[in-house]
Design an enzyme around this catalytic site. Sequence first.
Site, mmCIF file in Angstrom:
data_model
loop_
_atom_site.group_PDB
_atom_site.id
_atom_site.type_symbol
_atom_site.label_atom_id
_atom_site.label_comp_id
_atom_site.label_asym_id
_atom_site.label_seq_id
_atom_site.Cartn_x
_atom_site.Cartn_y
_atom_site.Cartn_z
ATOM 1 N N ASP A 1 -9.744 2.224 -4.355
ATOM 2 C CA ASP A 1 -8.881 2.155 -3.171
ATOM 3 C C ASP A 1 -8.005 3.412 -3.125
ATOM 4 O O ASP A 1 -8.519 4.495 -2.886
ATOM 5 C CB ASP A 1 -8.084 0.840 -3.232
ATOM 6 C CG ASP A 1 -7.414 0.491 -1.924
ATOM 7 O OD1 ASP A 1 -7.182 1.392 -1.105
ATOM 8 O OD2 ASP A 1 -7.089 -0.691 -1.705
ATOM 9 N N ASN B 1 -10.144 6.098 2.171
ATOM 10 C CA ASN B 1 -9.018 5.685 1.341
ATOM 11 C C ASN B 1 -8.434 6.852 0.570
ATOM 12 O O ASN B 1 -8.220 7.913 1.144
ATOM 13 C CB ASN B 1 -9.452 4.509 0.440
ATOM 14 C CG ASN B 1 -8.803 3.212 0.885
ATOM 15 O OD1 ASN B 1 -7.604 3.177 1.155
ATOM 16 N ND2 ASN B 1 -9.576 2.153 0.975
ATOM 17 N N ARG C 1 -8.834 0.974 12.762
ATOM 18 C CA ARG C 1 -7.439 1.344 12.538
ATOM 19 C C ARG C 1 -7.382 2.500 11.558
ATOM 20 O O ARG C 1 -8.306 2.727 10.787
ATOM 21 C CB ARG C 1 -6.621 0.169 11.999
ATOM 22 C CG ARG C 1 -6.962 -0.260 10.575
ATOM 23 C CD ARG C 1 -5.877 -1.169 10.027
ATOM 24 N NE ARG C 1 -6.243 -1.830 8.775
ATOM 25 C CZ ARG C 1 -6.120 -1.280 7.564
ATOM 26 N NH1 ARG C 1 -5.697 -0.046 7.428
ATOM 27 N NH2 ARG C 1 -6.460 -1.959 6.492
ATOM 28 N N ASN D 1 -6.051 4.399 8.224
ATOM 29 C CA ASN D 1 -5.873 3.873 6.861
ATOM 30 C C ASN D 1 -5.195 4.943 6.008
ATOM 31 O O ASN D 1 -4.410 5.731 6.517
ATOM 32 C CB ASN D 1 -7.246 3.420 6.332
ATOM 33 C CG ASN D 1 -7.137 2.495 5.146
ATOM 34 O OD1 ASN D 1 -6.254 1.643 5.121
ATOM 35 N ND2 ASN D 1 -7.995 2.663 4.164
ATOM 36 N N GLU E 1 0.833 -1.208 0.000
ATOM 37 C CA GLU E 1 0.000 0.000 0.000
ATOM 38 C C GLU E 1 0.864 1.252 0.000
ATOM 39 O O GLU E 1 2.091 1.193 0.139
ATOM 40 C CB GLU E 1 -0.867 0.028 1.269
ATOM 41 C CG GLU E 1 -2.260 -0.555 1.111
ATOM 42 C CD GLU E 1 -3.207 0.395 0.399
ATOM 43 O OE1 GLU E 1 -2.770 1.478 -0.026
ATOM 44 O OE2 GLU E 1 -4.390 0.041 0.261
HETATM 45 CA CA CA Z 1 -6.037 1.636 0.751
#
Ligand code: CA
Length: 293
Positions: free
Chosen positions: A200, A150, A102, A104, A19
């Site tokens: 995403d 995101n 959490r 991100n 990521e």
């Molecule tokens: Ca992501």
Amino acid sequence: MDTAQEIEMVLNAHAETGEGPVWDFRDQSLAWIDVTQGLIHRFDPDTGHDEVFNAGEHVGALALRMAGGYALAVRGGFAALDTDSGVLEVVADTEVAVPSNRMNDGKCDSAGRFWAGSMAYAESGREGSLYRLGRDHSVTTILTRLGISNGLGWSPDDRVMYHIDSLAGGVDAYDFNPETGQIAKRRRLVDVARDDGIPDGMTVDADGCLWVALWDGGCVRRYRPNGTFERAIRLPVRQVSCCTFGGPDLGDLYITTAARGLSALDLQKQPGAGGLFRCRPGVSGLATHPYDG
Ligand code: CA
């Protein structure tokens, strides 16, 4: 329309949740993370060497820090990592009291503020928020009731901010005030059909177009600033998580992917899952903004 692009896997990393790629202009490296393994990677494109730091907890996002090292969104909030000493210093506890959440994806704006959102581990519900970490370490809650906060990005003229809530299946645009860091006038810019994948991470190029990684969609899509589809770059793996431009001319598009949750059969079909990919789509990216706090 899919255009054939020369795409190469530059690192067969087998990352569980690759990521958050960030081009580090300070040493011409690509920083990226493995969220669920809590790893911070520094990839040197010249040598192919990939250096790994263990953050010791889940990492949602990474930004360069002007004072040196990295700023991070870790499970419970914002932190700073001194890469020389390995010391991780907590800066703000946004989710510490919510163990089912959490932090991100996140990114810094042109004024050096660090924006990052949160999500529930269950990947459902609307428990996520979007936060803005100021240069003075104060935290402002910008959005609430998000599914999975995101991708973030800003238009080249700094007047529009983009944000993705993956569970809402698209990209929203907001008016952005770079002086105050305030956003206003939410509107839906891009809708992604569920069969095409889950939006995403994202980045914005110098033409103002949006590059959106499609998790479970096996591609990165480019959209014009008005939200219309322009092209897709296909990858040989399905779980495409995020992308950014890097390289000396910011003309290399780096793309992270994930192997998390794939079966042995999936991994046979997608041996590059979790790898770091790169292509040169013929446009360049915008400079990385570091955190100034
Ligand atoms: Ca992501």
